[in-house]
Motif scaffolding. Structure first.
Motif, mmCIF file in Angstrom:
data_model
loop_
_atom_site.group_PDB
_atom_site.id
_atom_site.type_symbol
_atom_site.label_atom_id
_atom_site.label_comp_id
_atom_site.label_asym_id
_atom_site.label_seq_id
_atom_site.Cartn_x
_atom_site.Cartn_y
_atom_site.Cartn_z
ATOM 1 N N ARG A 1 0.826 -1.214 0.000
ATOM 2 C CA ARG A 1 0.000 0.000 0.000
ATOM 3 C C ARG A 1 0.857 1.260 0.000
ATOM 4 N NH1 ARG A 1 -2.871 -3.193 3.783
ATOM 5 N NH2 ARG A 1 -1.914 -2.076 5.541
ATOM 6 N N LEU A 2 1.897 1.274 0.837
ATOM 7 C CA LEU A 2 2.720 2.479 0.945
ATOM 8 C C LEU A 2 3.596 2.676 -0.288
ATOM 9 C CD1 LEU A 2 3.722 2.641 4.721
ATOM 10 C CD2 LEU A 2 1.642 3.374 3.555
ATOM 11 N N LEU A 3 4.058 1.588 -0.888
ATOM 12 C CA LEU A 3 4.826 1.724 -2.125
ATOM 13 C C LEU A 3 3.969 2.321 -3.239
ATOM 14 C CD1 LEU A 3 6.919 -1.574 -2.165
ATOM 15 C CD2 LEU A 3 7.857 0.738 -2.375
ATOM 16 N N ARG A 4 2.709 1.911 -3.302
ATOM 17 C CA ARG A 4 1.817 2.483 -4.302
ATOM 18 C C ARG A 4 1.563 3.965 -4.021
ATOM 19 N NH1 ARG A 4 -2.153 -2.854 -4.473
ATOM 20 N NH2 ARG A 4 -0.962 -3.992 -6.086
ATOM 21 N N ASP A 5 1.391 4.302 -2.748
ATOM 22 C CA ASP A 5 1.209 5.717 -2.381
ATOM 23 C C ASP A 5 2.453 6.534 -2.705
ATOM 24 O OD1 ASP A 5 -1.302 5.123 -1.423
ATOM 25 O OD2 ASP A 5 -0.726 5.152 0.696
ATOM 26 N N ALA A 6 3.615 5.921 -2.505
ATOM 27 C CA ALA A 6 4.893 6.643 -2.600
ATOM 28 C C ALA A 6 5.466 6.678 -4.005
ATOM 29 C CB ALA A 6 5.909 6.022 -1.652
ATOM 30 N N SER A 7 4.799 6.081 -4.968
ATOM 31 C CA SER A 7 5.332 6.002 -6.323
ATOM 32 C C SER A 7 5.852 7.351 -6.805
ATOM 33 C CB SER A 7 4.240 5.499 -7.274
ATOM 34 O OG SER A 7 4.720 5.461 -8.597
ATOM 35 N N SER A 8 7.135 7.404 -7.150
ATOM 36 C CA SER A 8 7.768 8.655 -7.588
ATOM 37 C C SER A 8 9.109 8.335 -8.214
ATOM 38 C CB SER A 8 7.952 9.628 -6.419
ATOM 39 O OG SER A 8 8.857 9.115 -5.474
ATOM 40 N N ALA B 38 12.086 13.446 0.849
ATOM 41 C CA ALA B 38 11.220 14.630 0.818
ATOM 42 C C ALA B 38 9.832 14.256 0.304
ATOM 43 C CB ALA B 38 11.844 15.714 -0.064
ATOM 44 N N HIS B 39 9.779 13.412 -0.718
ATOM 45 C CA HIS B 39 8.488 13.017 -1.296
ATOM 46 C C HIS B 39 7.660 12.201 -0.305
ATOM 47 C CE1 HIS B 39 5.455 11.572 -4.063
ATOM 48 N NE2 HIS B 39 5.781 10.339 -3.731
ATOM 49 N N ILE B 40 8.253 11.184 0.297
ATOM 50 C CA ILE B 40 7.457 10.342 1.196
ATOM 51 C C ILE B 40 7.040 11.097 2.447
ATOM 52 C CG2 ILE B 40 8.509 8.242 0.286
ATOM 53 C CD1 ILE B 40 10.052 7.995 2.956
ATOM 54 N N HIS B 41 7.878 12.003 2.925
ATOM 55 C CA HIS B 41 7.505 12.795 4.090
ATOM 56 C C HIS B 41 6.348 13.735 3.768
ATOM 57 C CE1 HIS B 41 11.549 12.300 6.462
ATOM 58 N NE2 HIS B 41 10.898 11.168 6.293
ATOM 59 N N LYS B 42 6.331 14.241 2.560
ATOM 60 C CA LYS B 42 5.257 15.143 2.146
ATOM 61 C C LYS B 42 3.899 14.447 2.196
ATOM 62 C CE LYS B 42 4.041 18.383 -1.565
ATOM 63 N NZ LYS B 42 4.460 18.917 -2.900
ATOM 64 N N ILE B 43 3.877 13.142 1.932
ATOM 65 C CA ILE B 43 2.609 12.420 1.954
ATOM 66 C C ILE B 43 2.417 11.636 3.263
ATOM 67 C CG2 ILE B 43 2.516 12.262 -0.549
ATOM 68 C CD1 ILE B 43 3.482 9.398 -0.385
ATOM 69 N N GLY B 44 3.259 11.922 4.257
ATOM 70 C CA GLY B 44 3.049 11.388 5.598
ATOM 71 C C GLY B 44 3.647 10.032 5.892
ATOM 72 N N ILE B 45 4.564 9.563 5.067
ATOM 73 C CA ILE B 45 5.198 8.258 5.293
ATOM 74 C C ILE B 45 6.522 8.441 6.028
ATOM 75 C CG2 ILE B 45 6.269 6.249 4.191
ATOM 76 C CD1 ILE B 45 4.279 6.511 1.929
ATOM 77 N N ILE B 46 6.732 7.652 7.076
ATOM 78 C CA ILE B 46 8.031 7.558 7.741
ATOM 79 C C ILE B 46 8.650 6.237 7.287
ATOM 80 C CG2 ILE B 46 9.296 7.662 9.915
ATOM 81 C CD1 ILE B 46 6.770 8.725 11.250
ATOM 82 N N HIS B 47 9.817 6.285 6.704
ATOM 83 C CA HIS B 47 10.427 5.059 6.172
ATOM 84 C C HIS B 47 10.861 4.121 7.284
ATOM 85 C CE1 HIS B 47 13.489 2.464 4.299
ATOM 86 N NE2 HIS B 47 12.792 2.634 3.184
ATOM 87 N N ARG B 48 11.524 4.645 8.289
ATOM 88 C CA ARG B 48 11.945 3.952 9.513
ATOM 89 C C ARG B 48 13.111 2.982 9.333
ATOM 90 N NH1 ARG B 48 6.598 2.612 13.169
ATOM 91 N NH2 ARG B 48 6.263 0.924 11.676
ATOM 92 N N ASP B 49 13.728 2.964 8.142
ATOM 93 C CA ASP B 49 14.908 2.113 7.979
ATOM 94 C C ASP B 49 15.843 2.679 6.909
ATOM 95 O OD1 ASP B 49 16.563 0.018 8.646
ATOM 96 O OD2 ASP B 49 15.517 -1.459 7.409
ATOM 97 N N ILE B 50 16.146 3.971 7.025
ATOM 98 C CA ILE B 50 17.095 4.605 6.109
ATOM 99 C C ILE B 50 18.496 4.096 6.441
ATOM 100 C CG2 ILE B 50 18.086 6.784 5.315
ATOM 101 C CD1 ILE B 50 15.183 6.528 4.534
#
Length: 394
Positions: free
Chosen positions: A149-156, A210-222
């Motif tokens: 779900r998050l990968l689909r949201d984060a597509s960029s 920057a993109h994922i943060h803009k849509i509210g996603i925290i990656h949590r494993d950079i």
């Protein structure tokens, strides 16, 4: 001449080592001996011309900065290092590959605790990464359904593309990605990237964050191994959203009680080490700063050390040794951390960032300093990082 008497052999050797690394990264055509000779010449000139230790340090630092700014993108690997020889390619074999769904010629590539990765070559020659998971066997915060779900949201542009998903028997769930040959950790460990390539990869990483943060996603494993690319020249992609979080997602924890057992060893932010469950996107910025420090420092050592078994206490000790033991003045928000005050820590004084990041460029060191700070609200955003002068030469 008094200042020179206080400059020991070890101090001069460190300067030469930093300069040698800078000259090697500046041009892939520079052999080690050539880069070292250039470094010795520069250091000798600094030693002879400077009238103080401060001026000596400034001349050496200016040379390091100049070397970084003269690199050219696409300069490739260092001489004697054939990148292609370090990479496994799919080859015809007498043993046929496994069939996974409609994907044939699947060969085992990597096994993790939560998934297994296969490589599959299509008829058109393209290679896919086949990620096989078993959702009902996963333990939180790992969640393959949420990852989809998050990968689909984060597509960029700089997020790993999700090509396909499908189910297999026994409850297995498969995610299909393009197979990218390199990860940033591999390139750093083998010193296969120039300063310009490093800067380009970091720019792509911050663009993705920057993109994922803009849509509210925290990656949590950079971390470096989650930055993938087909070539050291990029583009680079942020991958592995298996433990990522987004408010409102049915698989994500409540906003004020997120799981703190996230991230990988030395990239974990101090707030979660002390039990803070209300963390936000700034968690990723600390990790990104640690990654950038590792990418720009001489020797590509990790910024902090969590010890041989990945101990939280070892990591806290390492952070405090370098940044100084915090108090309410240096970390105003420390009093809200649930586990702060349960132990007494040795009062370490903060080291200078010149000591922490020897051989790094001035601009690179400045950006790391703005990311790796105790107070999460003071960390620059990914968008602000992209506007930092460190990236102005790309």
């Amino acid at each position: 001449m008094g200042w020179q008497q206080g400059l020991g052999f070890t101090d001069r050797l460190k300067a030469i080592q930093s300069l040698t690394t800078a000259y090697q990264q500046a041009s892939s055509s520079a052999a080690f001996a050539e880069a070292q000779a250039q470094a010795r010449q520069c250091e000798t000139e600094a030693y002879d011309q400077a009238t103080s230790k401060e001026e000596y340090d400034r001349i050496c630092q200016d040379a390091i900065d100049a070397a970084e700014n003269t690199t050219t993108l696409g300069s490739g690997s260092h001489p004697g290092q054939d990148i292609s020889s370090d990479v496994e390619f799919l080859e015809e074999d007498s043993i046929p590959g496994e069939k996974i769904g409609n994907y044939t010629s699947c060969f085992h590539h990597f096994s993790g605790l939560q998934s297994t990765i296969y490589k599959s070559q299509a008829q058109d020659g393209s290679i896919h990464a086949i990620k096989v998971t078993v959702p009902h066997m996963m333990t939180a915060p790992h969640d393959a359904q949420r990852e989809i779900r998050l990968l689909r949201d984060a597509s960029s542009q700089n997020v790993i593309p999700l090509i396909n998903t499908f189910n297999l028997d026994e409850g297995r769930l498969v995610l299909v990605f393009p197979f990218l040959r390199f990860d940033f950790e591999h390139l750093l460990r083998r010193d296969l990237v120039t300063a310009t390539q490093t800067r380009s990869i970091l720019r792509d990483m911050f663009s993705a964050i920057a993109h994922i943060h803009k849509i509210g996603i925290i990656h949590r494993d950079i971390k470096p191994s989650n930055i993938l690319m087909a070539s050291p020249d990029g583009p680079a992609y942020l991958a592995d959203f298996g433990i990522s979080w987004k408010e409102g997602d049915p698989g994500s924890e409540p906003t004020d009680s997120k799981i703190t057992d996230v991230g990988t060893t030395c990239y974990r932010a101090p707030e979660i080490l002390f039990g803070y469950t209300k963390y936000d996107t700034t968690l990723d910025l600390w990790a990104a700063g640690c990654l950038m420090a590792e990418a720009t420092v001489v020797g590509h050592r990790s910024l902090f050390d969590s010890g041989p078994v990945g101990s939280d206490l070892s990591l806290i000790h390492s952070i405090f040794q370098k940044l100084g033991t915090p108090d309410e003045n240096s970390w105003p928000g420390v009093h809200v951390l649930p586990d702060w005050g349960k132990m007494e820590f040795h009062p370490f004084a903060a080291q200078s960032w010149e000591e922490i990041l020897p051989g790094a460029s001035s601009k690179g060191r400045d950006l790391v300093q703005q990311l790796v700070c105790y107070e999460s609200g003071q960390r620059v955003s990914a968008e602000q990082a992209l506007r930092h002068p460190y990236f102005s030469t790309i």
